[in-house]
Design a protein around this motif. Structure first.
Motif, PDB file in Angstrom:
ATOM      1  N   GLY A   9      93.420  88.680  92.473  1.00 23.40           N
ATOM      2  CA  GLY A   9      93.877  89.775  91.628  1.00 23.40           C
ATOM      3  C   GLY A   9      92.809  90.836  91.486  1.00 23.40           C
ATOM      4  N   ALA A  10      93.225  91.961  90.947  1.00 23.53           N
ATOM      5  CA  ALA A  10      92.320  93.102  90.804  1.00 23.53           C
ATOM      6  C   ALA A  10      91.273  92.836  89.737  1.00 23.53           C
ATOM      7  N   VAL A  11      90.225  93.660  89.743  1.00 30.16           N
ATOM      8  CA  VAL A  11      89.214  93.619  88.685  1.00 30.16           C
ATOM      9  C   VAL A  11      89.908  93.823  87.339  1.00 30.16           C
ATOM     10  N   GLY A  12      89.608  92.946  86.370  1.00 28.94           N
ATOM     11  CA  GLY A  12      90.187  93.071  85.045  1.00 28.94           C
ATOM     12  C   GLY A  12      91.541  92.422  84.861  1.00 28.94           C
ATOM     13  N   SER A  13      92.024  91.716  85.891  1.00 25.54           N
ATOM     14  CA  SER A  13      93.345  91.077  85.767  1.00 25.54           C
ATOM     15  C   SER A  13      93.288  89.781  84.970  1.00 25.54           C
ATOM     16  N   GLY A  14      92.086  89.232  84.747  1.00 31.31           N
ATOM     17  CA  GLY A  14      91.965  88.046  83.897  1.00 31.31           C
ATOM     18  C   GLY A  14      91.620  86.764  84.623  1.00 31.31           C
ATOM     19  N   LYS A  15      91.184  86.836  85.858  1.00 32.67           N
ATOM     20  CA  LYS A  15      90.894  85.624  86.635  1.00 32.67           C
ATOM     21  C   LYS A  15      89.785  84.786  85.998  1.00 32.67           C
ATOM     22  N   THR A  16      88.650  85.428  85.717  1.00 31.79           N
ATOM     23  CA  THR A  16      87.518  84.707  85.122  1.00 31.79           C
ATOM     24  C   THR A  16      87.895  84.116  83.773  1.00 31.79           C
ATOM     25  N   THR A  17      88.597  84.905  82.956  1.00 33.34           N
ATOM     26  CA  THR A  17      88.997  84.443  81.622  1.00 33.34           C
ATOM     27  C   THR A  17      89.948  83.267  81.711  1.00 33.34           C
ATOM     28  N   ALA A  18      90.943  83.347  82.594  1.00 33.08           N
ATOM     29  CA  ALA A  18      91.933  82.267  82.723  1.00 33.08           C
ATOM     30  C   ALA A  18      91.274  80.958  83.133  1.00 33.08           C
ATOM     31  N   ILE A  19      90.381  81.017  84.104  1.00 31.65           N
ATOM     32  CA  ILE A  19      89.713  79.803  84.568  1.00 31.65           C
ATOM     33  C   ILE A  19      88.833  79.214  83.471  1.00 31.65           C
ATOM     34  N   ALA A  20      88.074  80.068  82.789  1.00 35.81           N
ATOM     35  CA  ALA A  20      87.214  79.585  81.704  1.00 35.81           C
ATOM     36  C   ALA A  20      88.033  79.004  80.562  1.00 35.81           C
ATOM     37  N   THR A  21      89.218  79.548  80.314  1.00 31.76           N
ATOM     38  CA  THR A  21      90.066  79.100  79.212  1.00 31.76           C
ATOM     39  C   THR A  21      90.535  77.668  79.380  1.00 31.76           C
ATOM     40  N   VAL A  22      90.834  77.262  80.626  1.00 30.00           N
ATOM     41  CA  VAL A  22      91.409  75.923  80.831  1.00 30.00           C
ATOM     42  C   VAL A  22      90.430  74.923  81.435  1.00 30.00           C
ATOM     43  N   SER A  23      89.280  75.379  81.901  1.00 25.84           N
ATOM     44  CA  SER A  23      88.375  74.470  82.598  1.00 25.84           C
ATOM     45  C   SER A  23      87.822  73.402  81.656  1.00 25.84           C
ATOM     46  N   LYS A  42      85.358  97.002  81.220  1.00 31.37           N
ATOM     47  CA  LYS A  42      84.870  95.750  81.816  1.00 31.37           C
ATOM     48  C   LYS A  42      83.427  95.929  82.287  1.00 31.37           C
ATOM     49  N   PRO A  43      82.476  95.442  81.489  1.00 30.68           N
ATOM     50  CA  PRO A  43      81.062  95.672  81.814  1.00 30.68           C
ATOM     51  C   PRO A  43      80.536  94.817  82.959  1.00 30.68           C
ATOM     52  N   THR A  44      81.249  93.713  83.313  1.00 31.02           N
ATOM     53  CA  THR A  44      80.789  92.842  84.390  1.00 31.02           C
ATOM     54  C   THR A  44      81.891  92.648  85.414  1.00 31.02           C
ATOM     55  N   THR A  45      81.502  92.135  86.583  1.00 32.53           N
ATOM     56  CA  THR A  45      82.473  91.866  87.642  1.00 32.53           C
ATOM     57  C   THR A  45      82.037  90.650  88.445  1.00 32.53           C
ATOM     58  N   THR A  46      82.990  89.932  89.020  1.00 31.83           N
ATOM     59  CA  THR A  46      82.704  88.771  89.866  1.00 31.83           C
ATOM     60  C   THR A  46      82.309  89.248  91.257  1.00 31.83           C
ATOM     61  N   ALA A  67      88.627  84.497  92.969  1.00 31.95           N
ATOM     62  CA  ALA A  67      88.064  85.409  93.967  1.00 31.95           C
ATOM     63  C   ALA A  67      87.638  86.714  93.304  1.00 31.95           C
ATOM     64  N   PRO A  68      86.645  87.388  93.859  1.00 32.61           N
ATOM     65  CA  PRO A  68      86.291  88.710  93.334  1.00 32.61           C
ATOM     66  C   PRO A  68      87.434  89.694  93.562  1.00 32.61           C
ATOM     67  N   GLY A  69      87.602  90.614  92.618  1.00 38.24           N
ATOM     68  CA  GLY A  69      88.697  91.564  92.735  1.00 38.24           C
ATOM     69  C   GLY A  69      88.379  92.771  93.585  1.00 38.24           C
ATOM     70  N   GLN A  70      87.097  93.117  93.693  1.00 38.36           N
ATOM     71  CA  GLN A  70      86.725  94.311  94.452  1.00 38.36           C
ATOM     72  C   GLN A  70      86.905  94.086  95.951  1.00 38.36           C
ATOM     73  N   GLN A  71      87.468  95.079  96.626  1.00 36.02           N
ATOM     74  CA  GLN A  71      87.734  94.940  98.048  1.00 36.02           C
ATOM     75  C   GLN A  71      86.461  94.836  98.880  1.00 36.02           C
ATOM     76  N   ARG A  72      85.337  95.311  98.359  1.00 36.78           N
ATOM     77  CA  ARG A  72      84.093  95.204  99.136  1.00 36.78           C
ATOM     78  C   ARG A  72      83.614  93.758  99.241  1.00 36.78           C
ATOM     79  N   PHE A  73      84.189  92.860  98.429  1.00 37.35           N
ATOM     80  CA  PHE A  73      83.863  91.442  98.528  1.00 37.35           C
ATOM     81  C   PHE A  73      85.019  90.652  99.150  1.00 37.35           C
ATOM     82  N   LEU A  90      97.053  87.164  89.823  1.00 39.00           N
ATOM     83  CA  LEU A  90      97.136  87.742  88.485  1.00 39.00           C
ATOM     84  C   LEU A  90      97.228  89.258  88.590  1.00 39.00           C
ATOM     85  N   VAL A  91      98.153  89.824  87.822  1.00 34.63           N
ATOM     86  CA  VAL A  91      98.405  91.261  87.825  1.00 34.63           C
ATOM     87  C   VAL A  91      98.290  91.775  86.403  1.00 34.63           C
ATOM     88  N   HIS A  92      97.509  92.818  86.215  1.00 34.32           N
ATOM     89  CA  HIS A  92      97.332  93.452  84.907  1.00 34.32           C
ATOM     90  C   HIS A  92      98.542  94.330  84.628  1.00 34.32           C
TER      91      HIS A  92
END
Length: 199
Positions: A9-23, A42-46, A67-73, A90-92
């Motif tokens: 998903g894109a940057v800010g779609s909630g990937k990091t938050t979702a994983i941390a929430t249930v891990s 969003k001050p940080t990015t994966t 996965a990182p959301g930025q296309q450069r990664f 995940l879609v914002h």
């Protein structure tokens, strides 16, 4: 049983938050400060991946890899999808929701086709709150299986019960795919419509 689930998903779609929430373990993440000019919200990015584990009991677990959301990664997308048995996109919910859905589903299908396989996909729409979201699948006229026309569900990445519900759908589709592997899976008829409207 151990299944790897990739979150795209894109940057800010909630990937990091979702994983941390249930891990059930302390999450590994590769969040770094956003480059100058990044989104104010969003001050940080994966930059590599997020990783968590959801224990299902009796030794069964889901390995959750974001996965990182930025296309450069995007080189990380192929690496994570090589290990994935299922994908959560995940879609914002916002003006770019349809474009994000089309892009990331297209990337998943393209990378999986290059690997000569396909996996179950579920779409989670985050940041829904009280806004209406109207999403349509490009593959509406194609095969109606859950790989070609994945379920679309609202999800609150901050709420464990909401993310768990999304993952229950993922694991149900995984069990179907184990019983009905390719090409039978593409003949499985789902009940989802061509579009989903959430209010």
């Amino acid at each position: 049983m151990e299944w790897n689930i990739a979150f795209m998903g894109a940057v800010g779609s909630g990937k990091t938050t979702a994983i941390a929430t249930v891990s059930d373990i302390d999450c590994l993440d590769t969040e770094v400060a956003y480059y100058e000019g990044g989104p104010q919200s969003k001050p940080t990015t994966t930059v590599a991946l997020d990783m968590g584990v959801l224990e299902l009991g009796q030794g069964d677990r889901l390995r959750l890899q974001g996965a990182p959301g930025q296309q450069r990664f995007d080189y990380m997308w192929e690496i994570l999808l090589l290990q994935a048995q299922a994908v959560v996109v995940l879609v914002h919910a916002g003006p770019q929701a349809q474009a994000e859905l089309d892009f990331y589903l297209g990337q998943v299908h393209q990378l999986m086709a290059a690997q000569g396989r396909s996996v179950p996909i579920v779409v989670g729409v985050t940041h829904v709150q009280n806004r209406a979201v109207d999403l349509h699948l490009d593959s509406a006229a194609a095969c109606p299986c859950h790989q070609c026309r994945p379920p679309i569900l609202p999800v609150d990445a901050r709420e464990r019960a909401s993310v768990v519900q999304l993952l229950q759908v993922v694991t149900a589709l995984l069990e179907v795919s184990v019983r009905q592997p390719e090409p039978a899976l593409h003949r499985w008829l789902g009940q989802a419509g061509a579009g989903v409207v959430m209010q």
